[in-house]
Motif scaffolding. Structure first.
Motif, PDB file in Angstrom:
ATOM      1  N   VAL A 104      30.601  85.102  52.736  1.00 31.04           N
ATOM      2  CA  VAL A 104      30.632  84.395  51.456  1.00 31.04           C
ATOM      3  C   VAL A 104      29.362  83.559  51.371  1.00 31.04           C
ATOM      4  CG1 VAL A 104      31.816  82.652  50.068  1.00 31.04           C
ATOM      5  CG2 VAL A 104      33.152  84.320  51.379  1.00 31.04           C
ATOM      6  N   VAL A 105      28.517  83.846  50.397  1.00 33.47           N
ATOM      7  CA  VAL A 105      27.247  83.126  50.272  1.00 33.47           C
ATOM      8  C   VAL A 105      27.246  82.206  49.050  1.00 33.47           C
ATOM      9  CG1 VAL A 105      25.912  84.871  51.487  1.00 33.47           C
ATOM     10  CG2 VAL A 105      26.220  85.064  49.014  1.00 33.47           C
ATOM     11  N   THR A 106      28.204  82.378  48.154  1.00 37.03           N
ATOM     12  CA  THR A 106      28.328  81.505  46.989  1.00 37.03           C
ATOM     13  C   THR A 106      29.553  80.646  47.201  1.00 37.03           C
ATOM     14  OG1 THR A 106      27.373  83.200  45.555  1.00 37.03           O
ATOM     15  CG2 THR A 106      28.553  81.403  44.480  1.00 37.03           C
ATOM     16  N   SER A 107      29.334  79.401  47.625  1.00 36.23           N
ATOM     17  CA  SER A 107      30.472  78.586  48.041  1.00 36.23           C
ATOM     18  C   SER A 107      30.797  77.439  47.086  1.00 36.23           C
ATOM     19  CB  SER A 107      30.203  78.009  49.440  1.00 36.23           C
ATOM     20  OG  SER A 107      28.982  77.315  49.450  1.00 36.23           O
ATOM     21  N   ASN A 108      30.079  77.320  45.968  1.00 34.45           N
ATOM     22  CA  ASN A 108      30.375  76.256  44.999  1.00 34.45           C
ATOM     23  C   ASN A 108      31.543  76.698  44.125  1.00 34.45           C
ATOM     24  OD1 ASN A 108      30.248  73.940  43.544  1.00 34.45           O
ATOM     25  ND2 ASN A 108      28.291  74.366  42.541  1.00 34.45           N
ATOM     26  N   LEU A 109      32.724  76.753  44.749  1.00 42.48           N
ATOM     27  CA  LEU A 109      33.911  77.341  44.133  1.00 42.48           C
ATOM     28  C   LEU A 109      35.118  76.442  44.338  1.00 42.48           C
ATOM     29  CD1 LEU A 109      33.394  80.849  45.778  1.00 42.48           C
ATOM     30  CD2 LEU A 109      32.803  80.289  43.421  1.00 42.48           C
ATOM     31  N   VAL A 158      31.111  81.795  56.083  1.00 39.76           N
ATOM     32  CA  VAL A 158      30.930  81.069  54.819  1.00 39.76           C
ATOM     33  C   VAL A 158      29.649  80.252  54.919  1.00 39.76           C
ATOM     34  CG1 VAL A 158      31.924  79.453  53.169  1.00 39.76           C
ATOM     35  CG2 VAL A 158      33.433  80.942  54.520  1.00 39.76           C
ATOM     36  N   ASP A 159      28.676  80.594  54.104  1.00 34.54           N
ATOM     37  CA  ASP A 159      27.401  79.868  54.095  1.00 34.54           C
ATOM     38  C   ASP A 159      27.458  78.733  53.080  1.00 34.54           C
ATOM     39  OD1 ASP A 159      24.856  79.238  54.822  1.00 34.54           O
ATOM     40  OD2 ASP A 159      23.962  81.157  54.250  1.00 34.54           O
ATOM     41  N   GLU A 160      26.549  77.779  53.234  1.00 35.34           N
ATOM     42  CA  GLU A 160      26.459  76.620  52.330  1.00 35.34           C
ATOM     43  C   GLU A 160      27.811  75.924  52.174  1.00 35.34           C
ATOM     44  OE1 GLU A 160      23.629  75.609  51.507  1.00 35.34           O
ATOM     45  OE2 GLU A 160      22.373  77.365  51.812  1.00 35.34           O
ATOM     46  N   SER A 161      28.466  75.675  53.294  1.00 37.86           N
ATOM     47  CA  SER A 161      29.817  75.115  53.255  1.00 37.86           C
ATOM     48  C   SER A 161      29.855  73.695  52.706  1.00 37.86           C
ATOM     49  CB  SER A 161      30.425  75.131  54.663  1.00 37.86           C
ATOM     50  OG  SER A 161      30.621  76.451  55.104  1.00 37.86           O
ATOM     51  N   GLN A 162      28.707  73.009  52.652  1.00 39.50           N
ATOM     52  CA  GLN A 162      28.690  71.657  52.085  1.00 39.50           C
ATOM     53  C   GLN A 162      29.060  71.665  50.610  1.00 39.50           C
ATOM     54  OE1 GLN A 162      25.904  73.238  53.046  1.00 39.50           O
ATOM     55  NE2 GLN A 162      24.658  73.379  51.197  1.00 39.50           N
ATOM     56  N   ASN A 163      28.992  72.843  49.960  1.00 39.84           N
ATOM     57  CA  ASN A 163      29.345  72.942  48.544  1.00 39.84           C
ATOM     58  C   ASN A 163      30.837  73.151  48.324  1.00 39.84           C
ATOM     59  OD1 ASN A 163      26.615  72.749  47.794  1.00 39.84           O
ATOM     60  ND2 ASN A 163      26.317  74.959  47.979  1.00 39.84           N
ATOM     61  N   LEU A 164      31.584  73.401  49.381  1.00 39.68           N
ATOM     62  CA  LEU A 164      33.012  73.668  49.237  1.00 39.68           C
ATOM     63  C   LEU A 164      33.767  72.390  48.900  1.00 39.68           C
ATOM     64  CD1 LEU A 164      33.593  75.994  52.329  1.00 39.68           C
ATOM     65  CD2 LEU A 164      33.695  76.685  49.931  1.00 39.68           C
ATOM     66  N   SER A 165      34.702  72.496  47.981  1.00 38.16           N
ATOM     67  CA  SER A 165      35.581  71.371  47.684  1.00 38.16           C
ATOM     68  C   SER A 165      36.623  71.250  48.789  1.00 38.16           C
ATOM     69  CB  SER A 165      36.280  71.589  46.338  1.00 38.16           C
ATOM     70  OG  SER A 165      37.130  72.736  46.406  1.00 38.16           O
ATOM     71  N   VAL A 166      37.266  70.106  48.852  1.00 39.60           N
ATOM     72  CA  VAL A 166      38.347  69.928  49.824  1.00 39.60           C
ATOM     73  C   VAL A 166      39.450  70.944  49.568  1.00 39.60           C
ATOM     74  CG1 VAL A 166      40.134  68.329  50.628  1.00 39.60           C
ATOM     75  CG2 VAL A 166      37.824  67.491  50.183  1.00 39.60           C
ATOM     76  N   GLU A 167      39.694  71.234  48.308  1.00 38.55           N
ATOM     77  CA  GLU A 167      40.708  72.235  47.949  1.00 38.55           C
ATOM     78  C   GLU A 167      40.338  73.606  48.524  1.00 38.55           C
ATOM     79  OE1 GLU A 167      42.435  74.509  43.936  1.00 38.55           O
ATOM     80  OE2 GLU A 167      40.788  73.058  43.795  1.00 38.55           O
ATOM     81  N   ALA A 168      39.068  73.975  48.407  1.00 33.65           N
ATOM     82  CA  ALA A 168      38.625  75.268  48.931  1.00 33.65           C
ATOM     83  C   ALA A 168      38.720  75.312  50.451  1.00 33.65           C
ATOM     84  CB  ALA A 168      37.195  75.550  48.478  1.00 33.65           C
ATOM     85  N   LEU A 169      38.369  74.217  51.111  1.00 35.61           N
ATOM     86  CA  LEU A 169      38.492  74.159  52.571  1.00 35.61           C
ATOM     87  C   LEU A 169      39.943  74.295  53.003  1.00 35.61           C
ATOM     88  CD1 LEU A 169      35.923  71.299  53.307  1.00 35.61           C
ATOM     89  CD2 LEU A 169      35.744  73.679  54.081  1.00 35.61           C
ATOM     90  N   GLU A 170      40.839  73.718  52.242  1.00 36.05           N
ATOM     91  CA  GLU A 170      42.264  73.854  52.556  1.00 36.05           C
ATOM     92  C   GLU A 170      42.727  75.295  52.395  1.00 36.05           C
ATOM     93  OE1 GLU A 170      45.290  71.811  53.490  1.00 36.05           O
ATOM     94  OE2 GLU A 170      43.459  71.368  54.601  1.00 36.05           O
ATOM     95  N   GLU A 171      42.176  76.000  51.397  1.00 36.34           N
ATOM     96  CA  GLU A 171      42.531  77.417  51.236  1.00 36.34           C
ATOM     97  C   GLU A 171      42.051  78.218  52.448  1.00 36.34           C
ATOM     98  OE1 GLU A 171      44.437  78.839  49.212  1.00 36.34           O
ATOM     99  OE2 GLU A 171      44.667  77.349  47.621  1.00 36.34           O
TER     100      GLU A 171
END
Length: 389
Positions: free
Chosen positions: A77-82, A129-142
């Protein structure tokens, strides 16, 4: 242009990650060790962080070359602003799944079925998962919930998270990520390359494209390039590309310090490269324990008058290092004992301590090298009598 002039078969300092140019610096070797340990566990999360351009993507690309695809399937996953739901669908796509419908439940069902099929076929699955700093807490929980998929007692998915330094801080401090933190089994922060690694790094990349010694490099170029780029591989690549271009334009067969100064000045005027601040003499981290600690490297050394030896106490430096090594050895013994007692909480604490000791020892080693380099330069330039050195 410069590749033709210097007889190179390609661009040695391209900015896009290419595993064929992978250079194993000290910090990258440590990262591979952590990755190897984490992947051997076959579960949980592995976290690799580093500054922009530190070589995270190149490291993973190098790792992917070594993976046996008959025994491991990798989704990236390279697009992590989700948000959480978007991330689930992107994860499904990364494994090549065509999800029927667009709801989250369908995507999760498709992922779980795929993971079971791969496990029955004897293949493990890893999600990168690249660029993980863009992940929301919700996405990290998923992502954490995806790690719950199991076949019997065997986890079906392991996740590698790559991110910039701020991700490391969020992961360590956010109160809603405690469950994810407990599933991180290996982590490493990529540090900049050390001063002594710039020369082998430059030559390694040149040799990958057929370099035969043309152009040559003055030794001072490598130390000055490290200072200018801060040891960050991508920044080193930027400057090195400009250096070779200037060399080709001026038909030079030797790259010298004056050319580097011209390139840096041009890049700063173009806002393509920040102006490098002079590197202060480093201070060693104090050794743990009661009582004041005498630092081995003194800032006054930077202002020493010509011919006057700088105030560097190497005996104190070595004594401090010995104390660090002794505490590290004790921590390793305690870790072994905790492992025998199956004390997971104590083991995690000890691993963190050992990692901290390792970073401090690395910093001390860099300090010794930089001070010795400074002394040698002062002797060579006649600023310090050889008897004093």
């Amino acid at each position: 242009m410069f590749d033709d002039f210097y007889g190179l078969t390609g661009r040695p300092f391209q900015l896009t990650p290419d595993p064929n140019f992978y250079f194993e610096s000290t910090t990258h070797r440590k990262a591979l060790s952590y990755l190897g340990y984490g992947m051997a566990q076959g579960e949980g999360f592995i976290v690799i962080t580093g500054e922009v351009g530190a070589g995270k993507s190149t490291l993973v690309a190098h790792l992917m070359q070594k993976i046996d695809r008959n025994h491991m399937t990798v989704g990236q996953v390279v697009t992590s602003n989700l948000d959480g739901e978007e991330l689930v669908h992107v994860v499904a796509q990364s494994f090549g799944l065509d999800v029927q419908g667009h709801d989250k439940a369908s995507a999760l069902g498709a992922i779980e079925s795929f993971l079971h099929e791969e496990a029955r076929a004897g293949r493990r699955c890893m999600l990168v998962v690249d660029e993980s700093q863009n992940l929301s807490v919700e996405a990290l929980e998923e992502l954490r919930m995806l790690s719950n998929f199991q076949l019997g007692a065997h986890p079906l998915l392991q996740t590698l998270l790559l991110g910039q330094p701020e991700f490391r801080q969020v992961l360590a401090e956010h109160q809603d990520l405690e469950q994810l933190r407990q599933r991180v089994i290996a982590a490493h922060h990529l540090e900049p390359m050390e001063p002594g690694e710039i020369e082998p790094y430059i030559k390694h990349r040149l040799e990958c494209v057929g370099w035969q010694g043309n152009p040559e490099f003055d030794q001072r170029v490598f130390a000055e390039l490290h200072q200018a780029a801060g040891g960050i591989p991508r920044k080193v690549n930027q400057v090195a590309t400009r250096l070779l271009l200037l060399g080709a334009v001026e038909q030079r067969t030797r790259i010298d310090s004056a050319m580097l100064s011209a390139v840096l000045k041009e890049m700063q005027s173009d806002n393509a490269f920040p102006e490098a601040a002079p590197s202060p003499l480093p201070k060693l981290a104090p050794a743990p324990g009661p009582g004041p600690v005498k630092h081995a490297v003194y800032p006054e050394a930077a202002q020493a008058a010509p011919g006057q030896a700088p105030a560097v106490d190497f005996e104190a430096m070595l004594a401090e290092r010995d104390a660090q090594i002794a505490e590290l050895q004790q921590a390793v013994i305690e870790l072994s004992q905790a492992a025998e007692q199956d004390d997971g909480a104590q083991s995690e604490e000890l691993v963190a301590r050992i990692d901290a000791f390792g970073r401090r020892l690395d910093e001390q080693e860099r300090s010794v090298r930089e001070v010795l380099t400074m002394l040698i330069e002062w002797v060579e330039t006649g600023q310090l009598p050889r008897a004093a050195a």
